[in-house]
Design an enzyme around this catalytic site. Structure first.
Site, short mmCIF file in Angstrom:
data_model
loop_
_atom_site.label_atom_id
_atom_site.label_comp_id
_atom_site.label_asym_id
_atom_site.label_seq_id
_atom_site.Cartn_x
_atom_site.Cartn_y
_atom_site.Cartn_z
N ARG A 15 0.85 -1.34 -0.06
CA ARG A 15 0.18 -0.05 -0.11
C ARG A 15 0.70 1.17 0.04
O ARG A 15 2.08 1.12 0.20
CB ARG A 15 -0.84 -0.06 1.15
CG ARG A 15 -1.79 -0.96 1.18
CD ARG A 15 -2.73 -0.84 2.45
NE ARG A 15 -2.06 -1.38 3.62
CZ ARG A 15 -2.24 -1.84 4.89
NH1 ARG A 15 -3.44 -1.31 5.09
NH2 ARG A 15 -1.69 -2.36 5.62
N LYS A 75 2.30 1.80 7.20
CA LYS A 75 2.71 0.88 8.49
C LYS A 75 3.74 1.69 9.43
O LYS A 75 4.40 2.57 8.99
CB LYS A 75 3.41 -0.33 7.91
CG LYS A 75 2.61 -1.36 7.22
CD LYS A 75 1.36 -1.99 7.70
CE LYS A 75 1.49 -2.93 8.87
NZ LYS A 75 0.24 -3.35 9.51
N TYR A 94 -0.27 4.26 10.78
CA TYR A 94 -0.56 3.32 11.68
C TYR A 94 0.57 3.20 12.73
O TYR A 94 1.83 2.73 11.94
CB TYR A 94 -0.84 1.88 11.07
CG TYR A 94 -2.44 1.78 10.41
CD1 TYR A 94 -3.60 2.01 11.14
CD2 TYR A 94 -2.41 1.41 9.20
CE1 TYR A 94 -4.70 2.15 10.49
CE2 TYR A 94 -3.72 1.39 8.42
CZ TYR A 94 -4.63 1.66 9.26
OH TYR A 94 -6.07 1.52 8.64
N HIS A 96 0.24 1.02 16.15
CA HIS A 96 0.24 0.27 17.07
C HIS A 96 1.08 -0.09 18.04
O HIS A 96 1.86 -1.09 18.44
CB HIS A 96 -0.22 -1.23 16.33
CG HIS A 96 -1.15 -1.33 15.41
ND1 HIS A 96 -2.53 -1.20 15.83
CD2 HIS A 96 -1.45 -1.08 14.03
CE1 HIS A 96 -3.49 -1.45 14.75
NE2 HIS A 96 -2.80 -1.10 13.54
N GLU A 118 -4.88 4.33 13.96
CA GLU A 118 -5.83 3.74 14.75
C GLU A 118 -6.56 3.99 16.11
O GLU A 118 -7.24 3.56 16.49
CB GLU A 118 -5.01 2.34 15.10
CG GLU A 118 -3.86 2.39 16.33
CD GLU A 118 -2.61 2.80 15.76
OE1 GLU A 118 -2.44 3.33 14.45
OE2 GLU A 118 -1.59 2.69 16.63
N ASP A 270 -5.80 -10.93 14.21
CA ASP A 270 -5.06 -9.81 14.71
C ASP A 270 -5.39 -9.49 16.19
O ASP A 270 -4.47 -8.70 16.87
CB ASP A 270 -4.90 -8.66 14.00
CG ASP A 270 -6.36 -7.97 13.92
OD1 ASP A 270 -7.62 -8.83 14.06
OD2 ASP A 270 -6.67 -6.88 13.56
N1 LIG Z 1 -7.14 -10.08 9.56
C1 LIG Z 1 -7.22 -8.74 8.98
O1 LIG Z 1 -6.70 -8.52 7.86
C2 LIG Z 1 -8.19 -7.92 9.62
C3 LIG Z 1 -8.46 -6.65 8.97
C4 LIG Z 1 -9.52 -5.91 9.70
C5 LIG Z 1 -10.10 -6.26 10.81
N2 LIG Z 1 -9.45 -7.16 11.51
C6 LIG Z 1 -10.18 -7.48 12.89
O2 LIG Z 1 -11.57 -8.07 12.73
C7 LIG Z 1 -12.18 -7.88 14.02
C8 LIG Z 1 -13.71 -7.32 13.89
O3 LIG Z 1 -13.32 -5.92 13.50
P1 LIG Z 1 -14.50 -4.98 13.33
O4 LIG Z 1 -14.06 -3.85 12.73
O5 LIG Z 1 -15.78 -5.68 12.45
O6 LIG Z 1 -15.15 -4.81 14.92
P2 LIG Z 1 -16.46 -4.16 15.29
O7 LIG Z 1 -16.18 -3.39 16.63
O8 LIG Z 1 -17.26 -3.20 14.09
O9 LIG Z 1 -17.37 -5.34 15.45
C9 LIG Z 1 -17.33 -6.61 16.65
C10 LIG Z 1 -18.46 -7.03 16.85
O10 LIG Z 1 -18.13 -8.18 17.54
C11 LIG Z 1 -19.38 -8.40 18.31
N3 LIG Z 1 -18.96 -9.42 19.50
C12 LIG Z 1 -18.29 -9.01 20.82
N4 LIG Z 1 -18.12 -10.24 21.37
C13 LIG Z 1 -19.07 -11.20 20.67
C14 LIG Z 1 -19.47 -12.62 21.14
N5 LIG Z 1 -19.01 -13.13 22.10
N6 LIG Z 1 -20.09 -13.39 19.97
C15 LIG Z 1 -20.51 -12.55 18.92
N7 LIG Z 1 -20.16 -11.29 18.59
C16 LIG Z 1 -19.36 -10.41 19.58
C17 LIG Z 1 -19.60 -7.07 18.85
O11 LIG Z 1 -21.10 -6.89 19.67
C18 LIG Z 1 -19.55 -6.30 17.55
O12 LIG Z 1 -20.54 -6.12 16.81
C19 LIG Z 1 -11.06 -7.26 14.88
O13 LIG Z 1 -10.52 -8.09 15.69
C20 LIG Z 1 -10.34 -6.36 13.86
O14 LIG Z 1 -9.07 -6.29 14.36
C21 LIG Z 1 -8.67 -8.00 10.96
#
Ligand SMILES: NC(=O)c1ccc[n+]([C@@H]2O[C@H](COP(=O)([O-])OP(=O)(O)OC[C@H]3O[C@@H](n4cnc5c(N)ncnc54)[C@H](O)[C@@H]3O)[C@@H](O)[C@H]2O)c1
Length: 378
Positions: A15, A75, A94, A96, A118, A270
């Site tokens: 990126r 990053k 970012y 972190h 972030e 993550d």
């Molecule tokens: N792997 C990647 O490349 C990548 C990229 C972007 C985001 N992420 C990760 O994805 C995850 C989700 O991000 P997001 O932006 O959607 O977060 P978000 O806060 O928008 O949504 C999280 C949801 O999880 C729900 N939740 C919490 N505990 C729960 C449970 N026990 N059961 C069911 N639902 C539950 C919450 O109520 C909320 O609606 C984060 O960990 C984020 O860091 C990873």
């Protein structure tokens, strides 16, 4: 302001922090833009594209850091960049910090102004510079799930949308936030039979209102998840508890109840992942198999689609970057409360409580740092 955009040098990072369109906007606002040669290449932008937008190209990363008052990046700086950062230089990227002590120490020592994407936070507590990457990862999770369901990849051999006379695949999405919502939209669009579970009834009500008929909602609890994993073809982990490790909602023993070739996509990897068997993977080796269940646990999913990710990220970051450039960091952070929350380290002082707590460092109230010297003599 003189703004520098270095080429990202972290492994597999394609990126770039400013697009040619963004450079043109900056130039229109009276700023001077320096781009490191080939910085945009991984996202499909040539040096010529930037030059047409009014930016200048510099040959090395050292040149970019040396000339810029503000560095815009994607990053966090890596070790070889630490010494290039100057006192009073603004870094907008970012970081972190809380998971990287050497970086925190280096930025304190640099006496620069570190604004972290972030932690920029809106009044409703949403994180506008993280949302675009969740949108990308959420949409991608369905693509990856569909791909690894194919027999060639060891999957159960089911087409996500089915065909007339054959039912579609069943997709379970655990967590209905940004990632979960985008995944549900994509899954539904491809014709899958989608269920979203969340612990927030308010969120489930909202999703029930806006989603098409092939998306159902259900309360998240161990009983329901245990029942559903037995019959679903793709299971997407998308939970987040802010500031905490993800809860392990799919346990090791549940794997034995799944069909061989079921695909688990843990987007929450993550934050430690919400499947007990999750181990972070890379784009080079994205999957592994346990008990005949395929696990896809790539920690930087947006890295696979740098063009889309760059455009999505810069759509969100550019207005803030322009405000910093137009007003200077102090005034911009004074008038814009969301941006102020992005301040993490300012001229050797940690001004973000979570970072200070993480490494037992002295915490300085951001207000005192912001308003020091504003009223000299007082
Ligand atoms: N792997 C990647 O490349 C990548 C990229 C972007 C985001 N992420 C990760 O994805 C995850 C989700 O991000 P997001 O932006 O959607 O977060 P978000 O806060 O928008 O949504 C999280 C949801 O999880 C729900 N939740 C919490 N505990 C729960 C449970 N026990 N059961 C069911 N639902 C539950 C919450 O109520 C909320 O609606 C984060 O960990 C984020 O860091 C990873």
């Amino acid at each position: 302001m003189i703004i520098g955009v270095p080429k990202e040098i972290k492994n597999n990072e394609n990126r770039v922090a400013l697009t040619p369109a963004g450079a043109a906007e900056m130039v229109k606002n009276g700023h001077i833009i320096y781009i490191q040669s080939t910085a945009g290449m991984g996202s499909g932008f040539s040096d010529e594209d930037y030059m047409h937008a009014g930016a200048s190209i510099l040959p090395t990363i050292t040149d970019v850091y040396a000339i810029a008052e503000m560095i815009i990046k994607v990053k966090e700086p890596i070790e070889m960049e630490y010494n290039l950062i100057k006192k009073d230089q603004i870094l907008f990227t970012y970081f972190h910090f809380a998971s990287n002590e050497p970086l925190t120490d280096a930025m304190i020592a640099s006496e620069s102004i570190c604004l972290a994407y972030e932690t920029v936070e809106m009044a409703d507590r949403s994180l506008p510079l993280l949302i675009p990457m969740s949108e990308v990862a959420g949409r991608m999770s369905i693509q990856e799930g569909a791909k690894y369901l194919e027999k060639t990849y060891g999957g159960y051999g089911v087409l996500l949308g089915g065909v007339p006379g054959v039912p579609p695949a069943k997709v379970l999405i655990i967590g209905g936030g940004i990632v979960g919502t985008e995944a549900a939209k994509m899954g539904a669009g491809l014709g899958a039979d989608v269920t979203i579970v969340d612990i927030s009834l308010k969120r489930l009500r909202y999703l029930d209102d806006i989603m098409p008929a092939n998306v159902k909602t259900m309360m998240s609890n161990e009983y329901n998840i245990r029942e559903m994993v037995r019959t679903h073809d793709v299971i997407i982990g998308a939970v987040l508890i802010p500031g905490a490790v993800a809860p392990k909602l799919v346990t090791r023993d549940m794997l034995q109840t799944m069909r061989p070739g079921t695909v688990l996509v843990d987007v929450a990897v993550d934050q430690g992942g919400c499947f007990e068997t999750t181990v972070p993977t890379t784009h080079d080796h994205p999957t592994f198999v346990i008990d005949h269940v395929i696990h896809y646990c790539v920690a930087n999913m947006p890295g696979a689609v740098p063009r889309t990710s760059t455009l999505a990220l810069t759509n969100a970051t550019l207005p803030y970057a322009i405000q910093i450039a137009n007003m200077g960091w102090k005034k911009a952070c004074t008038v814009n409360e969301s941006l102020r929350k992005g301040l993490n380290v300012v001229k050797g002082k940690v001004v973000y409580e979570g970072v200070a707590d993480a490494f037992c460092l002295p915490y300085h109230d951001v207000e005192t740092v912001l308003y020091s010297k504003v009223t000299p003599g007082k």
